[in-house]
Design an enzyme around this catalytic site. Structure first.
Site, PDB file in Angstrom:
ATOM      1  N   HIS A 129      -0.143   4.171   7.210  1.00 39.83           N
ATOM      2  CA  HIS A 129       0.307   4.499   5.836  1.00 39.83           C
ATOM      3  C   HIS A 129       0.891   6.043   5.986  1.00 39.83           C
ATOM      4  CE1 HIS A 129      -3.214   1.974   4.592  1.00 39.83           C
ATOM      5  NE2 HIS A 129      -2.093   1.322   4.191  1.00 39.83           N
TER       6      HIS A 129
ATOM      7  N   SER B 277       0.828  -1.182  -0.189  1.00 38.67           N
ATOM      8  CA  SER B 277      -0.031   0.110   0.117  1.00 38.67           C
ATOM      9  C   SER B 277       0.763   1.204   0.111  1.00 38.67           C
ATOM     10  CB  SER B 277      -1.132  -0.125   1.199  1.00 38.67           C
ATOM     11  OG  SER B 277      -0.265  -0.393   2.289  1.00 38.67           O
TER      12      SER B 277
ATOM     13  N   ASP C 222      -4.236   6.780  10.654  1.00 37.42           N
ATOM     14  CA  ASP C 222      -4.484   5.404  10.771  1.00 37.42           C
ATOM     15  C   ASP C 222      -3.418   4.575  11.434  1.00 37.42           C
ATOM     16  OD1 ASP C 222      -2.969   5.357   8.554  1.00 37.42           O
ATOM     17  OD2 ASP C 222      -4.296   4.541   7.367  1.00 37.42           O
TER      18      ASP C 222
HETATM   19  C1  NAG Z   1       3.725   1.989   5.680  1.00 38.88           C
HETATM   20  O1  NAG Z   1       5.209   2.512   5.979  1.00 38.88           O
HETATM   21  C2  NAG Z   1       5.267   2.640   7.224  1.00 38.88           C
HETATM   22  C3  NAG Z   1       6.783   3.169   7.343  1.00 38.88           C
HETATM   23  O2  NAG Z   1       7.511   2.223   7.007  1.00 38.88           O
HETATM   24  C4  NAG Z   1       4.945   1.291   8.062  1.00 38.88           C
HETATM   25  O3  NAG Z   1       5.039   1.582   9.364  1.00 38.88           O
HETATM   26  C5  NAG Z   1       3.645   0.970   7.794  1.00 38.88           C
HETATM   27  O4  NAG Z   1       3.617  -0.435   8.529  1.00 38.88           O
HETATM   28  C6  NAG Z   1       3.481   0.781   6.432  1.00 38.88           C
HETATM   29  N1  NAG Z   1       2.317   0.226   6.116  1.00 38.88           N
HETATM   30  C7  NAG Z   1       1.773  -0.815   5.283  1.00 38.88           C
HETATM   31  C8  NAG Z   1       0.335  -1.325   5.319  1.00 38.88           C
HETATM   32  O5  NAG Z   1       2.516  -1.390   4.626  1.00 38.88           O
END
Ligand code: NAG
Ligand code: NAG
Ligand code: NAG
Length: 287
Positions: free
Chosen positions: A241, A39, A238
Protein backbone atom coordinates in the site's frame (compact mmCIF):
# COMPACT_ATOMS: atom_id res chain seq x y z
CA UNK A 1 -30.32 6.25 -29.24
CA UNK A 2 -31.75 9.38 -30.85
CA UNK A 3 -34.80 9.45 -28.63
CA UNK A 4 -32.42 9.39 -25.70
CA UNK A 5 -30.56 12.34 -27.14
CA UNK A 6 -33.81 14.24 -27.58
CA UNK A 7 -34.89 13.44 -24.07
CA UNK A 8 -31.63 14.79 -22.72
CA UNK A 9 -31.90 17.87 -24.93
CA UNK A 10 -35.47 18.56 -23.88
CA UNK A 11 -34.77 18.24 -20.21
CA UNK A 12 -31.68 20.35 -20.59
CA UNK A 13 -33.38 23.12 -22.52
CA UNK A 14 -36.18 23.29 -19.96
CA UNK A 15 -33.53 23.67 -17.30
CA UNK A 16 -31.96 26.56 -19.15
CA UNK A 17 -35.14 28.36 -20.20
CA UNK A 18 -36.88 28.22 -16.82
CA UNK A 19 -33.86 29.67 -15.09
CA UNK A 20 -35.00 30.56 -11.59
CA UNK A 21 -32.71 31.38 -8.70
CA UNK A 22 -33.20 28.11 -6.87
CA UNK A 23 -32.08 26.13 -9.88
CA UNK A 24 -29.03 28.31 -10.18
CA UNK A 25 -28.24 27.56 -6.59
CA UNK A 26 -28.69 23.87 -7.23
CA UNK A 27 -26.26 24.09 -10.12
CA UNK A 28 -23.80 25.94 -7.94
CA UNK A 29 -24.11 23.39 -5.15
CA UNK A 30 -21.47 20.97 -4.07
CA UNK A 31 -18.83 19.62 -6.39
CA UNK A 32 -19.39 15.95 -5.71
CA UNK A 33 -16.46 13.56 -6.12
CA UNK A 34 -16.89 9.78 -6.01
CA UNK A 35 -13.96 7.80 -4.62
CA UNK A 36 -13.97 4.17 -5.72
CA UNK A 37 -11.72 1.18 -6.23
CA UNK A 38 -9.77 -0.91 -3.77
CA UNK A 39 -7.47 -0.44 -0.77
CA UNK A 40 -5.20 2.32 -2.06
CA UNK A 41 -8.24 4.51 -2.73
CA UNK A 42 -9.82 3.54 0.55
CA UNK A 43 -6.52 4.50 2.21
CA UNK A 44 -3.93 2.48 4.12
CA UNK A 45 -1.40 5.26 4.64
CA UNK A 46 -0.01 5.00 8.15
CA UNK A 47 -1.45 1.52 8.76
CA UNK A 48 1.00 -0.98 10.23
CA UNK A 49 0.01 -4.32 11.71
CA UNK A 50 -3.68 -3.40 11.39
CA UNK A 51 -3.23 -0.21 13.39
CA UNK A 52 -3.42 3.32 11.99
CA UNK A 53 -0.78 5.65 13.42
CA UNK A 54 -3.27 8.53 13.49
CA UNK A 55 -0.92 10.93 11.71
CA UNK A 56 -2.74 13.47 9.54
CA UNK A 57 -0.37 15.63 7.49
CA UNK A 58 -1.31 19.29 6.95
CA UNK A 59 -2.39 18.58 3.36
CA UNK A 60 -5.04 16.17 4.67
CA UNK A 61 -6.43 18.35 7.49
CA UNK A 62 -10.18 18.98 7.71
CA UNK A 63 -11.53 22.05 5.98
CA UNK A 64 -15.08 23.42 6.35
CA UNK A 65 -15.28 23.42 2.54
CA UNK A 66 -14.79 19.63 2.37
CA UNK A 67 -17.68 17.36 3.31
CA UNK A 68 -17.99 13.61 3.34
CA UNK A 69 -21.09 11.47 2.80
CA UNK A 70 -20.93 9.01 5.68
CA UNK A 71 -22.31 5.47 5.78
CA UNK A 72 -25.69 6.82 6.99
CA UNK A 73 -25.86 8.93 3.80
CA UNK A 74 -25.48 12.15 5.78
CA UNK A 75 -23.03 14.96 4.99
CA UNK A 76 -20.48 15.77 7.65
CA UNK A 77 -17.15 17.57 7.76
CA UNK A 78 -14.64 15.22 6.15
CA UNK A 79 -11.72 13.89 8.15
CA UNK A 80 -9.31 10.98 7.85
CA UNK A 81 -9.72 8.12 7.49
CA UNK A 82 -12.37 8.88 4.86
CA UNK A 83 -13.42 5.25 4.43
CA UNK A 84 -13.54 4.28 8.12
CA UNK A 85 -17.28 3.44 8.11
CA UNK A 86 -17.35 2.22 4.48
CA UNK A 87 -14.46 -0.25 4.14
CA UNK A 88 -15.25 -1.70 7.54
CA UNK A 89 -13.55 -5.09 7.50
CA UNK A 90 -10.07 -3.52 7.26
CA UNK A 91 -8.13 -0.89 9.15
CA UNK A 92 -8.34 2.32 7.17
CA UNK A 93 -5.71 5.05 7.09
CA UNK A 94 -4.88 7.95 4.82
CA UNK A 95 -5.99 7.82 1.18
CA UNK A 96 -5.80 10.42 -1.61
CA UNK A 97 -9.22 12.07 -1.05
CA UNK A 98 -8.37 14.81 1.46
CA UNK A 99 -5.12 15.77 -0.21
CA UNK A 100 -6.95 15.93 -3.54
CA UNK A 101 -9.68 18.17 -2.13
CA UNK A 102 -7.36 20.55 -0.30
CA UNK A 103 -5.22 20.84 -3.44
CA UNK A 104 -8.24 21.56 -5.64
CA UNK A 105 -9.39 24.28 -3.23
CA UNK A 106 -5.91 25.74 -3.04
CA UNK A 107 -5.85 26.09 -6.81
CA UNK A 108 -9.41 27.42 -7.12
CA UNK A 109 -11.33 28.30 -3.99
CA UNK A 110 -14.17 29.47 -6.26
CA UNK A 111 -15.14 25.85 -6.84
CA UNK A 112 -17.10 25.98 -3.57
CA UNK A 113 -17.90 23.08 -1.29
CA UNK A 114 -16.45 19.69 -2.23
CA UNK A 115 -18.58 16.69 -1.32
CA UNK A 116 -16.62 13.44 -1.13
CA UNK A 117 -18.47 10.16 -1.56
CA UNK A 118 -16.19 7.32 -0.40
CA UNK A 119 -17.11 3.95 -1.97
CA UNK A 120 -13.80 2.01 -2.20
CA UNK A 121 -13.47 -1.47 -0.72
CA UNK A 122 -10.12 -3.21 -0.25
CA UNK A 123 -9.33 -6.42 -2.11
CA UNK A 124 -12.07 -6.10 -4.72
CA UNK A 125 -11.70 -7.17 -8.35
CA UNK A 126 -13.32 -5.55 -11.37
CA UNK A 127 -15.91 -8.34 -11.67
CA UNK A 128 -17.21 -7.48 -8.24
CA UNK A 129 -17.80 -3.91 -9.46
CA UNK A 130 -20.02 -5.04 -12.32
CA UNK A 131 -23.44 -3.52 -12.83
CA UNK A 132 -26.01 -5.04 -10.49
CA UNK A 133 -23.42 -6.21 -7.96
CA UNK A 134 -23.36 -5.04 -4.34
CA UNK A 135 -20.44 -2.64 -4.81
CA UNK A 136 -21.99 -1.13 -7.91
CA UNK A 137 -25.39 -0.71 -6.29
CA UNK A 138 -23.86 0.89 -3.22
CA UNK A 139 -21.95 3.32 -5.38
CA UNK A 140 -25.15 4.31 -7.21
CA UNK A 141 -27.16 4.63 -4.00
CA UNK A 142 -24.48 6.79 -2.43
CA UNK A 143 -24.02 8.95 -5.52
CA UNK A 144 -27.76 9.53 -5.80
CA UNK A 145 -28.05 10.31 -2.09
CA UNK A 146 -25.21 12.80 -2.52
CA UNK A 147 -27.07 14.53 -5.34
CA UNK A 148 -30.34 14.70 -3.47
CA UNK A 149 -28.88 15.78 -0.16
CA UNK A 150 -28.58 19.52 -0.73
CA UNK A 151 -27.88 19.63 -4.45
CA UNK A 152 -24.73 19.76 -6.43
CA UNK A 153 -23.23 18.08 -9.40
CA UNK A 154 -21.04 15.00 -9.68
CA UNK A 155 -17.80 16.40 -11.02
CA UNK A 156 -15.67 13.25 -11.23
CA UNK A 157 -15.01 9.69 -10.24
CA UNK A 158 -11.55 8.99 -8.87
CA UNK A 159 -10.76 5.31 -9.50
CA UNK A 160 -7.83 3.29 -8.14
CA UNK A 161 -8.25 -0.43 -8.70
CA UNK A 162 -6.72 -3.33 -10.61
CA UNK A 163 -4.35 -5.05 -8.20
CA UNK A 164 -6.83 -7.89 -7.65
CA UNK A 165 -6.98 -8.51 -11.41
CA UNK A 166 -3.22 -9.01 -11.83
CA UNK A 167 -3.28 -12.59 -10.58
CA UNK A 168 -4.45 -14.57 -13.57
CA UNK A 169 -4.13 -14.18 -17.29
CA UNK A 170 -7.82 -14.41 -18.11
CA UNK A 171 -8.77 -11.58 -15.71
CA UNK A 172 -5.93 -9.43 -17.00
CA UNK A 173 -6.97 -10.09 -20.59
CA UNK A 174 -10.58 -9.12 -19.89
CA UNK A 175 -9.71 -6.13 -17.71
CA UNK A 176 -9.94 -3.41 -20.34
CA UNK A 177 -13.34 -4.54 -21.55
CA UNK A 178 -14.67 -4.91 -18.01
CA UNK A 179 -13.37 -1.52 -16.93
CA UNK A 180 -14.82 0.24 -19.98
CA UNK A 181 -18.15 -1.42 -19.32
CA UNK A 182 -18.03 -0.35 -15.68
CA UNK A 183 -17.37 3.31 -16.56
CA UNK A 184 -20.03 3.29 -19.26
CA UNK A 185 -22.62 1.69 -16.98
CA UNK A 186 -21.96 4.12 -14.14
CA UNK A 187 -22.18 7.11 -16.46
CA UNK A 188 -25.37 5.84 -17.96
CA UNK A 189 -27.01 5.06 -14.60
CA UNK A 190 -26.00 8.46 -13.24
CA UNK A 191 -27.39 10.10 -16.41
CA UNK A 192 -24.03 11.76 -16.94
CA UNK A 193 -22.74 10.35 -20.23
CA UNK A 194 -19.35 12.07 -20.17
CA UNK A 195 -18.80 12.13 -16.44
CA UNK A 196 -15.06 12.70 -15.92
CA UNK A 197 -13.07 9.74 -14.66
CA UNK A 198 -9.52 10.01 -13.34
CA UNK A 199 -7.89 6.65 -12.78
CA UNK A 200 -4.65 5.79 -11.06
CA UNK A 201 -2.48 3.48 -13.13
CA UNK A 202 -1.04 0.68 -10.99
CA UNK A 203 2.70 0.87 -10.45
CA UNK A 204 3.32 -2.67 -9.27
CA UNK A 205 1.30 -5.47 -7.77
CA UNK A 206 1.17 -8.93 -6.34
CA UNK A 207 0.29 -10.79 -9.55
CA UNK A 208 2.35 -11.36 -12.69
CA UNK A 209 0.06 -9.32 -14.97
CA UNK A 210 0.62 -5.80 -13.66
CA UNK A 211 1.90 -4.56 -17.02
CA UNK A 212 -1.16 -5.89 -18.78
CA UNK A 213 -3.45 -4.10 -16.32
CA UNK A 214 -1.46 -0.87 -16.60
CA UNK A 215 -1.70 -1.03 -20.36
CA UNK A 216 -5.46 -1.60 -20.19
CA UNK A 217 -5.88 1.38 -17.86
CA UNK A 218 -3.87 3.66 -20.10
CA UNK A 219 -5.65 2.56 -23.24
CA UNK A 220 -9.22 2.97 -22.09
CA UNK A 221 -11.04 4.04 -25.21
CA UNK A 222 -13.65 6.41 -23.79
CA UNK A 223 -13.92 10.20 -23.90
CA UNK A 224 -13.05 12.14 -20.77
CA UNK A 225 -11.19 9.34 -19.00
CA UNK A 226 -7.71 10.25 -17.80
CA UNK A 227 -5.10 8.59 -15.67
CA UNK A 228 -2.29 9.59 -13.38
CA UNK A 229 0.60 7.21 -12.83
CA UNK A 230 1.40 5.75 -9.41
CA UNK A 231 4.85 4.68 -10.60
CA UNK A 232 7.52 5.95 -8.25
CA UNK A 233 5.21 6.50 -5.29
CA UNK A 234 6.47 5.08 -2.02
CA UNK A 235 4.98 1.91 -0.51
CA UNK A 236 4.51 0.92 3.15
CA UNK A 237 6.84 -1.76 4.51
CA UNK A 238 4.08 -4.29 3.64
CA UNK A 239 4.97 -3.50 -0.03
CA UNK A 240 1.24 -3.50 -0.67
CA UNK A 241 0.00 0.00 0.00
CA UNK A 242 0.94 3.62 -0.54
CA UNK A 243 2.36 5.47 2.46
CA UNK A 244 0.74 8.60 3.86
CA UNK A 245 3.32 10.79 2.10
CA UNK A 246 2.67 8.97 -1.18
CA UNK A 247 -1.09 9.46 -0.76
CA UNK A 248 -0.52 13.20 -0.25
CA UNK A 249 1.46 13.25 -3.49
CA UNK A 250 -1.16 11.19 -5.32
CA UNK A 251 -3.92 13.56 -4.17
CA UNK A 252 -1.94 16.42 -5.66
CA UNK A 253 -1.47 14.57 -8.94
CA UNK A 254 -5.20 13.88 -9.15
CA UNK A 255 -5.88 17.57 -8.44
CA UNK A 256 -3.48 18.52 -11.25
CA UNK A 257 -5.45 16.34 -13.65
CA UNK A 258 -8.83 17.60 -12.45
CA UNK A 259 -9.10 20.97 -14.26
CA UNK A 260 -8.11 19.33 -17.53
CA UNK A 261 -11.14 17.16 -17.67
CA UNK A 262 -14.43 18.52 -18.76
CA UNK A 263 -17.08 19.29 -16.18
CA UNK A 264 -20.33 17.46 -16.95
CA UNK A 265 -22.15 20.80 -17.01
CA UNK A 266 -20.38 24.16 -16.91
CA UNK A 267 -21.46 25.56 -13.59
CA UNK A 268 -21.27 29.33 -13.77
CA UNK A 269 -21.30 30.30 -17.42
CA UNK A 270 -24.20 31.98 -19.18
CA UNK A 271 -27.01 29.93 -20.64
CA UNK A 272 -26.02 30.20 -24.34
CA UNK A 273 -22.48 29.16 -23.54
CA UNK A 274 -23.77 26.32 -21.44
CA UNK A 275 -25.80 25.21 -24.37
CA UNK A 276 -22.84 25.41 -26.67
CA UNK A 277 -20.68 23.38 -24.31
CA UNK A 278 -23.43 20.89 -23.91
CA UNK A 279 -23.51 20.33 -27.64
CA UNK A 280 -19.78 19.86 -27.78
CA UNK A 281 -20.14 17.25 -25.07
CA UNK A 282 -22.79 15.45 -27.06
CA UNK A 283 -20.62 15.55 -30.16
CA UNK A 284 -17.68 14.16 -28.25
CA UNK A 285 -19.87 11.46 -26.85
CA UNK A 286 -21.04 10.24 -30.23
CA UNK A 287 -17.85 10.80 -32.17
C1 NAG B 1 -1.36 -0.02 -4.18
O1 NAG B 1 -0.70 0.78 -5.16
C2 NAG B 1 0.61 0.38 -5.45
C3 NAG B 1 1.18 1.38 -6.42
O2 NAG B 1 0.41 1.35 -7.59
C4 NAG B 1 0.63 -1.03 -6.00
O3 NAG B 1 1.95 -1.45 -6.16
C5 NAG B 1 -0.06 -1.96 -5.02
O4 NAG B 1 -0.17 -3.23 -5.60
C6 NAG B 1 -1.44 -1.45 -4.69
N1 NAG B 1 -2.00 -2.29 -3.68
C7 NAG B 1 -3.23 -2.77 -3.73
C8 NAG B 1 -3.60 -3.72 -2.67
O5 NAG B 1 -4.01 -2.44 -4.60
C1 NAG C 1 4.30 -5.67 13.48
O1 NAG C 1 4.22 -7.06 13.64
C2 NAG C 1 5.46 -7.72 13.43
C3 NAG C 1 5.25 -9.22 13.49
O2 NAG C 1 4.02 -9.55 14.04
C4 NAG C 1 6.47 -7.25 14.49
O3 NAG C 1 7.72 -7.88 14.29
C5 NAG C 1 6.61 -5.75 14.38
O4 NAG C 1 7.46 -5.27 15.39
C6 NAG C 1 5.27 -5.04 14.46
N1 NAG C 1 5.49 -3.65 14.17
C7 NAG C 1 4.92 -2.67 14.87
C8 NAG C 1 5.26 -1.27 14.45
O5 NAG C 1 4.15 -2.88 15.78
C1 NAG D 1 -13.51 -11.71 -7.84
O1 NAG D 1 -13.62 -11.80 -6.44
C2 NAG D 1 -14.66 -12.65 -6.00
C3 NAG D 1 -14.77 -12.51 -4.49
O2 NAG D 1 -13.52 -12.57 -3.88
C4 NAG D 1 -14.35 -14.06 -6.42
O3 NAG D 1 -15.37 -14.95 -6.02
C5 NAG D 1 -14.24 -14.10 -7.93
O4 NAG D 1 -13.81 -15.37 -8.33
C6 NAG D 1 -13.27 -13.07 -8.44
N1 NAG D 1 -13.49 -12.99 -9.87
C7 NAG D 1 -12.52 -12.95 -10.70
C8 NAG D 1 -12.90 -12.91 -12.14
O5 NAG D 1 -11.37 -12.94 -10.33
Amino acid sequence: MFSLVWLILLSYSSLVSTKIPSQDNALRGKSIIILAGQSNMSGRGGVLNSTWDGFVPPQCRPNPMILRLNAELTWEEAREPLHRDIDVTKTCGVGPGMSFSNSVLERDSGIGVIGLVPCAIGGTNISEWRRGGILYNNLLTRAQAALHGGGGIIRAILWYQGESDTENHEDARLYKRRLEKFFTDVRSDLLSPVLPVIQVALASGSGPYVEKIRKAQMEIDLPNVKYVDAKGLQLEPDRLHLTTAAQVELGRMLADAFPHIMAPLPVQSSAPKRFHNFFSELLRLFK
